[in-house]
Scaffold this motif. Structure first.
Motif, PDB file in Angstrom:
ATOM      1  N   ARG A   1       0.825  -1.213   0.000  1.00 54.21           N
ATOM      2  CA  ARG A   1       0.000   0.000   0.000  1.00 54.21           C
ATOM      3  C   ARG A   1       0.857   1.260   0.000  1.00 54.21           C
ATOM      4  NH1 ARG A   1      -4.640  -0.124   4.255  1.00 54.21           N
ATOM      5  NH2 ARG A   1      -5.299  -1.715   2.760  1.00 54.21           N
ATOM      6  N   MET A   2       1.941   1.276   0.767  1.00 47.42           N
ATOM      7  CA  MET A   2       2.770   2.476   0.867  1.00 47.42           C
ATOM      8  C   MET A   2       3.567   2.730  -0.406  1.00 47.42           C
ATOM      9  SD  MET A   2       1.968   3.881   3.494  1.00 47.42           S
ATOM     10  CE  MET A   2       3.086   5.190   3.067  1.00 47.42           C
ATOM     11  N   ASN A   3       3.975   1.639  -1.067  1.00 47.67           N
ATOM     12  CA  ASN A   3       4.781   1.758  -2.278  1.00 47.67           C
ATOM     13  C   ASN A   3       6.044   2.595  -2.061  1.00 47.67           C
ATOM     14  OD1 ASN A   3       5.206   0.899  -4.925  1.00 47.67           O
ATOM     15  ND2 ASN A   3       4.505   2.852  -5.759  1.00 47.67           N
ATOM     16  N   LEU A   4       6.651   2.390  -0.900  1.00 48.90           N
ATOM     17  CA  LEU A   4       7.992   2.878  -0.640  1.00 48.90           C
ATOM     18  C   LEU A   4       8.977   1.737  -0.882  1.00 48.90           C
ATOM     19  CD1 LEU A   4       7.477   4.679   2.802  1.00 48.90           C
ATOM     20  CD2 LEU A   4       8.040   5.798   0.646  1.00 48.90           C
TER      21      LEU A   4
ATOM     22  N   GLY B   1      15.403   3.512  -5.802  1.00 48.37           N
ATOM     23  CA  GLY B   1      13.984   3.796  -5.943  1.00 48.37           C
ATOM     24  C   GLY B   1      13.157   2.585  -6.340  1.00 48.37           C
ATOM     25  N   ARG B   2      13.591   1.388  -5.960  1.00 52.77           N
ATOM     26  CA  ARG B   2      12.869   0.162  -6.329  1.00 52.77           C
ATOM     27  C   ARG B   2      11.744  -0.084  -5.325  1.00 52.77           C
ATOM     28  NH1 ARG B   2      16.365  -4.603  -6.464  1.00 52.77           N
ATOM     29  NH2 ARG B   2      15.002  -5.494  -8.072  1.00 52.77           N
ATOM     30  N   LYS B   3      10.504  -0.049  -5.816  1.00 58.95           N
ATOM     31  CA  LYS B   3       9.324  -0.127  -4.953  1.00 58.95           C
ATOM     32  C   LYS B   3       8.502  -1.367  -5.280  1.00 58.95           C
ATOM     33  CE  LYS B   3       9.145   4.923  -4.938  1.00 58.95           C
ATOM     34  NZ  LYS B   3       8.339   6.118  -5.295  1.00 58.95           N
ATOM     35  N   PRO B   4       7.622  -1.768  -4.360  1.00 55.31           N
ATOM     36  CA  PRO B   4       6.808  -2.966  -4.600  1.00 55.31           C
ATOM     37  C   PRO B   4       6.055  -2.965  -5.921  1.00 55.31           C
ATOM     38  CG  PRO B   4       6.656  -2.343  -2.303  1.00 55.31           C
ATOM     39  CD  PRO B   4       7.454  -1.263  -2.988  1.00 55.31           C
ATOM     40  N   ALA B   5       5.518  -1.824  -6.340  1.00 58.99           N
ATOM     41  CA  ALA B   5       4.764  -1.783  -7.594  1.00 58.99           C
ATOM     42  C   ALA B   5       5.630  -2.151  -8.793  1.00 58.99           C
ATOM     43  CB  ALA B   5       4.157  -0.396  -7.800  1.00 58.99           C
ATOM     44  N   GLN B   6       6.954  -1.934  -8.677  1.00 59.66           N
ATOM     45  CA  GLN B   6       7.874  -2.312  -9.743  1.00 59.66           C
ATOM     46  C   GLN B   6       8.309  -3.767  -9.635  1.00 59.66           C
ATOM     47  OE1 GLN B   6      10.437   0.941  -8.394  1.00 59.66           O
ATOM     48  NE2 GLN B   6      10.488   1.678 -10.519  1.00 59.66           N
TER      49      GLN B   6
END
Length: 560
Positions: free
Chosen positions: A143-146, A248-253
């Motif tokens: 959810r945070m996508n950090l 900058g690698r986030k869960p959405a990626q």
């Protein structure tokens, strides 16, 4: 823009912490002991710690957090630890506390979300171990996508008493049987260390799936809590999160539909807890990836159980770890996996698995010679569950793979348990336990007392249980849960009456009420939704806002 879209900025943009307008922020961090240069120039890494000193699953997480912080400082980051609520489901057994367990997943996610949104961290480490707490950690991360790493607490060592290996589930059965001598003996030996109970319950299932979901560093999920390598890997995680933040690698990626499908394949291979279905569906919905229970069913037809960890076999998660852990199971699945998706290590699974081997062939079986010629999970459909129900097929006795029996219907678990323990449930009966779903319970109760009661009364191979509630990952027997639509929503399970014939086929994936559609329609017309069992507090809030079980049961509308 920095104030409205902090998560999507370049990490080198430190304007939120510099200049006269940021003085109010800097002064608070300085008052907490952080130096000016660190505040202004270095990545701020939130550490969400689900430490709770009254549980072996979480009582060691403070020490692990110290090692994570050490790694962050070593790599020029600034760690900032905060607390997240956690519970132990074992304490709630036999009480209405189990209705809070799934709700806890969402509370964990919301707690992390709230702190991160306020504090504007550059990246996040979450420490978690058990059941719905670690499931909530993953939901928060998505959810945070950090940039994020989840550090698992690992498994406890298996208890041993008089030369016999023992686990928590055996003590629960002895408790129901009122075998005081056995209970007292088990209490002293069954949980010999920190970590998650070493069976394939929800805790270890979710820790393991974290590696396939790209939320846990490869090869680390199953490290025993008491092994010193756990501390060294925590330092590694601390160093790694700073690098991941800078990239900058986030869960959405990192989490695509193919990644989630890989996780489902892994879940089948380990015969994971049925609760994993709820959680994976919630993650898919959070990301808008479109995974459904039909994906579980399709994969179940392809991949059988490869690892005989309790309750599917007699091994512990420690045995699995020593045989190569998650990477070794993924190696066995290599011909089925989506290999070109990334891992947290930066390699694709194709590249990563080139260097992986299975240490113990007897522990992790092959696809053509599985441990059990059954999938770890079956999705059942029929007029009772048009939107699906789930069953841990490897826990079903051979003689119950097909069954037909008369319904004994209960609207409360306490009533069903009482009927079981007072011998009102007979061989051949089908226990129907309803209004225990997400909205009807509310909270989707783990009907652990009823299922353990069947085992204690030696009925697990003679009686089936069907519910819109859910089960503990420890449970086994002919138990079918997550029936959707649930009774509170007017599903067919609400229309079943005592004496109705129910037929189930675990291998065939069907569950049906054997009455005519005309008779069902008559019952629908007279059905009245009952009053909510709970009308205030967080359970009432959950019941009013949650999605159905076949969508993951989260307190979320996922508005587009």
């Amino acid at each position: 823009m920095i104030y409205k879209d902090y998560e999507n900025r370049d990490i080198n943009d430190r304007s939120y912490w510099n200049g006269p307008g940021a003085a109010n922020r800097r002064v608070i961090y300085k008052a907490a002991g952080y130096e000016d240069k660190d505040i202004r120039t270095k990545p701020h890494i939130g550490i969400a710690n689900t430490f709770f000193e009254a549980s072996p699953g979480t009582g060691h997480l403070r020490r692990l957090a110290d090692s994570v912080k050490q790694g962050i400082w070593m790599n020029n980051g600034v760690p900032m630890e905060f607390g997240v609520p956690a519970t132990c489901g074992n304490v709630a057994i036999g009480s209405d506390g189990l209705r809070y367990e799934l709700v806890a997943r969402d509370i964990v996610a919301m707690s992390v979300e709230m702190v991160c949104k306020v504090q504007k961290f550059d990246a996040l480490v979450i420490l978690a171990t058990c059941d719905n707490i670690i499931a909530g950690a993953y939901l928060a991360a998505i959810r945070m996508n950090l940039p994020v790493i989840v550090v698992t607490g690992g498994s406890m060592y298996q208890g041993e008493c008089h030369g016999k290996k023992i686990v928590q589930a055996e003590m629960d059965i002895a408790t129901i049987r009122r075998d005081e001598e056995v209970v007292n003996m088990f209490e002293e030996h069954v949980c010999p260390s920190f970590g998650a109970c070493p069976s394939m319950g929800t805790a270890n299932t979710m820790q393991i799936l974290g590696e396939a979901l790209n939320l846990v560093l490869p090869g680390t999920a199953t490290i025993p809590a008491g092994d010193s390598i756990k501390l060294r890997k925590c330092v590694e995680a601390g160093r790694a999160i700073v690098d991941i933040a800078i990239k900058g690698r986030k869960p959405a990626q990192l989490i695509s539909k193919e990644v989630i499908l890989n996780a489902i394949m892994l879940d089948m291979a380990i015969a994971g807890s049925t609760n994993a279905v709820l959680h994976i569906l919630a993650y898919s919905n959070e990301l808008g990836l479109g995974v459904t229970v039909d994906d579980f069913d399709r994969i179940a037809n392809e991949i059988k159980c490869l690892v005989g960890v309790i309750p599917s076999g007699n091994l512990s998660v420690i045995n699995l770890h020593n045989a190569g852990g998650v990477p070794a199971v993924m190696k066995r699945l290599e011909s089925k996996l989506y290999l070109d998706v990334p891992t947290m290590s930066g390699y694709t699974w194709r590249e990563y698995l080139k260097h992986v081997s299975v240490v113990n062939e007897d522990v992790i079986k092959t696809l053509d010679k599985p441990f059990e010629n059954m999938p770890g999970l079956r999705v059942l459909k029929g007029n009772i569950a048009p939107d699906g129900a789930v069953c841990r097929a490897t826990g079903v006795p051979q003689e119950m793979l097909k069954f037909m029996g008369k319904a004994k219907v209960f609207n409360l678990e306490e009533d069903a348990y009482d009927a079981i323990m007072t011998d009102r449930i007979k061989p051949g009966d089908v226990v129907v336990l309803r209004y225990e779903g997400c909205k009807g319970s509310p909270g989707m109760n783990e009907v652990m007392m009823a299922t353990d009661g069947l085992v204690a009364k030696k009925l697990a191979n003679k009686v089936a249980l069907i519910t819109d509630g859910r089960f503990s990952g420890f449970n086994h027997g002919t138990i079918i849960g997550h029936v959707a639509p649930e009774a509170y929503e007017g599903g067919v399970i609400a229309l079943i009456q005592d004496g109705d014939l129910i037929e189930g086929d675990i291998q065939g994936g069907t569950i049906n009420l054997l009455i005519s559609e005309e008779k069902l329609e008559e019952r629908r017309k007279s059905w009245v939704r009952p009053e909510p069992k709970v009308k205030k507090g967080v359970l009432a809030l959950y019941g009013a806002t949650c999605r159905p079980s076949n969508e993951g049961g989260a307190m979320q509308n996922w508005l587009k």
